[in-house]
Motif scaffolding. Structure first.
Motif, PDB file in Angstrom:
ATOM      1  N   GLN A  17       0.831  -1.195   0.000  1.00 41.13           N
ATOM      2  CA  GLN A  17       0.000   0.000   0.000  1.00 41.13           C
ATOM      3  C   GLN A  17       0.871   1.252   0.000  1.00 41.13           C
ATOM      4  O   GLN A  17       2.089   1.180   0.161  1.00 41.13           O
ATOM      5  N   GLY A  18       0.251   2.407  -0.182  1.00 41.37           N
ATOM      6  CA  GLY A  18       0.948   3.676  -0.082  1.00 41.37           C
ATOM      7  C   GLY A  18       2.086   3.811  -1.078  1.00 41.37           C
ATOM      8  O   GLY A  18       1.963   3.421  -2.247  1.00 41.37           O
ATOM      9  N   ILE A  19       3.198   4.368  -0.623  1.00 41.80           N
ATOM     10  CA  ILE A  19       4.344   4.557  -1.496  1.00 41.80           C
ATOM     11  C   ILE A  19       4.852   3.219  -2.010  1.00 41.80           C
ATOM     12  O   ILE A  19       5.262   3.096  -3.170  1.00 41.80           O
ATOM     13  N   GLY A  20       4.828   2.189  -1.169  1.00 40.37           N
ATOM     14  CA  GLY A  20       5.302   0.874  -1.594  1.00 40.37           C
ATOM     15  C   GLY A  20       4.531   0.338  -2.778  1.00 40.37           C
ATOM     16  O   GLY A  20       5.115  -0.210  -3.725  1.00 40.37           O
ATOM     17  N   GLU A  21       3.228   0.488  -2.758  1.00 34.80           N
ATOM     18  CA  GLU A  21       2.406   0.064  -3.898  1.00 34.80           C
ATOM     19  C   GLU A  21       2.760   0.879  -5.134  1.00 34.80           C
ATOM     20  O   GLU A  21       2.867   0.346  -6.246  1.00 34.80           O
ATOM     21  N   ARG A 190      -1.768   7.245   5.087  1.00 38.48           N
ATOM     22  CA  ARG A 190      -1.019   7.597   6.294  1.00 38.48           C
ATOM     23  C   ARG A 190      -1.001   9.106   6.519  1.00 38.48           C
ATOM     24  O   ARG A 190      -1.198   9.575   7.643  1.00 38.48           O
ATOM     25  N   ILE A 191      -0.758   9.895   5.484  1.00 40.29           N
ATOM     26  CA  ILE A 191      -0.694  11.344   5.685  1.00 40.29           C
ATOM     27  C   ILE A 191      -2.062  11.888   6.081  1.00 40.29           C
ATOM     28  O   ILE A 191      -2.174  12.831   6.865  1.00 40.29           O
ATOM     29  N   GLY A 192      -3.119  11.254   5.559  1.00 39.00           N
ATOM     30  CA  GLY A 192      -4.451  11.665   5.967  1.00 39.00           C
ATOM     31  C   GLY A 192      -4.669  11.469   7.453  1.00 39.00           C
ATOM     32  O   GLY A 192      -5.220  12.341   8.147  1.00 39.00           O
TER      33      GLY A 192
END
Length: 260
Positions: A17-21, A190-192
């Motif tokens: 998810q996130g940057i990894g995705e 995450r930033i949310g």
């Protein structure tokens, strides 16, 4: 622009998810075969299926907790002769020195700080034996912007910056490039969550998080693609003389600090 990465194998941690995705998608679009790890088997399998269908690349997945006994050895065996390692797993909790107790601090560092260090140690040895490889560490600009309210993260990120530069300063002698990327705020779940917590603490209402976003450069966080594409370039032969340095992607947040 052809990044000359087709057929290379990239190991990406925290890839579900996130940057990894976003990293997985970006490397797959360049024709890289992928070895993806994260805790969630379901998310990994869903992502892998979509990447295979979209790009025709090989995508292997391994669901595990990187902090578990023997996990690093399991990842190294799973990765095989990976040409590229992207350390991305982990998020260190926010809070002050008194809000982040020793257990929370150690838990956050075990995954991100020591996880990066231990996996790098193991993968570096394999890359050195072949005389080629790239190691990229997704760190975060908290290591440059020391934050009272993110003290465990600021300290951990600063340590990873030093680790990256120290190792990458000599790694080309072994045919390996070691680099770090320091994203600022990125448009992920995450930033949310972070902004809602900040809004609750600073403004008394988590629903006012949009007011905090308005203060970012361009009034927004970075797009995941804007960060992931940089990783792809840094991993490519087109960046073949780059090692032992950190690239910051935060819209100028770090650079606009002022004493006035």
């Amino acid at each position: 622009m052809d990044m000359k990465l087709a057929g290379k194998r990239a190991l990406i941690t925290g890839a579900s998810q996130g940057i990894g995705e976003g990293l997985a998608k970006a490397f797959a679009s360049e024709g890289c075969h992928l070895a993806l790890t994260a805790r969630s088997a379901d998310k990994l399998e869903t992502l892998a299926a979509s990447l295979r269908a979209a790009h025709g690349v090989r995508v292997d997945v391994l669901a595990l907790d990187m902090t578990g006994p023997g996990a690093i050895a399991d990842i190294v065996a799973f990765a095989g002769d990976a040409d590229i390692l992207v350390n991305n797993a982990g998020a260190i909790p926010g809070g002050t020195l008194w809000e982040i107790d020793e257990d929370a601090w150690r838990k956050g560092w075990e995954l991100k700080v020591f996880g990066y260090i231990n996996l790098t140690r193991a993968m570096y040895a394999q890359m050195k034996a072949r005389g080629v490889g790239v190691i990229l560490n997704n760190i975060g600009n908290g290591g440059q912007n020391f934050d009272f309210n993110y003290i465990a993260g600021s300290t951990g990120n600063a340590a990873l910056m030093a680790f990256t530069c120290a190792l990458g300063g000599r790694s080309l002698e072994d045919g390996i490039r070691v680099l770090g990327v320091n994203p600022g705020p990125v448009a992920t779940e995450r930033i949310g969550k972070v902004l809602r917590n900040h809004a609750a603490r600073l403004l008394g209402d988590e629903d006012r998080s949009g007011e905090l976003m308005a203060g970012y450069p361009l009034g927004r966080a970075a797009k995941v693609e804007e960060v992931a594409d940089l990783f792809v370039y840094l991993a490519s032969p087109r960046s073949g003389y780059t090692s032992g340095t950190i690239v910051t992607v935060d819209g100028g947040i770090t650079s606009k600090r002022s004493v006035a």
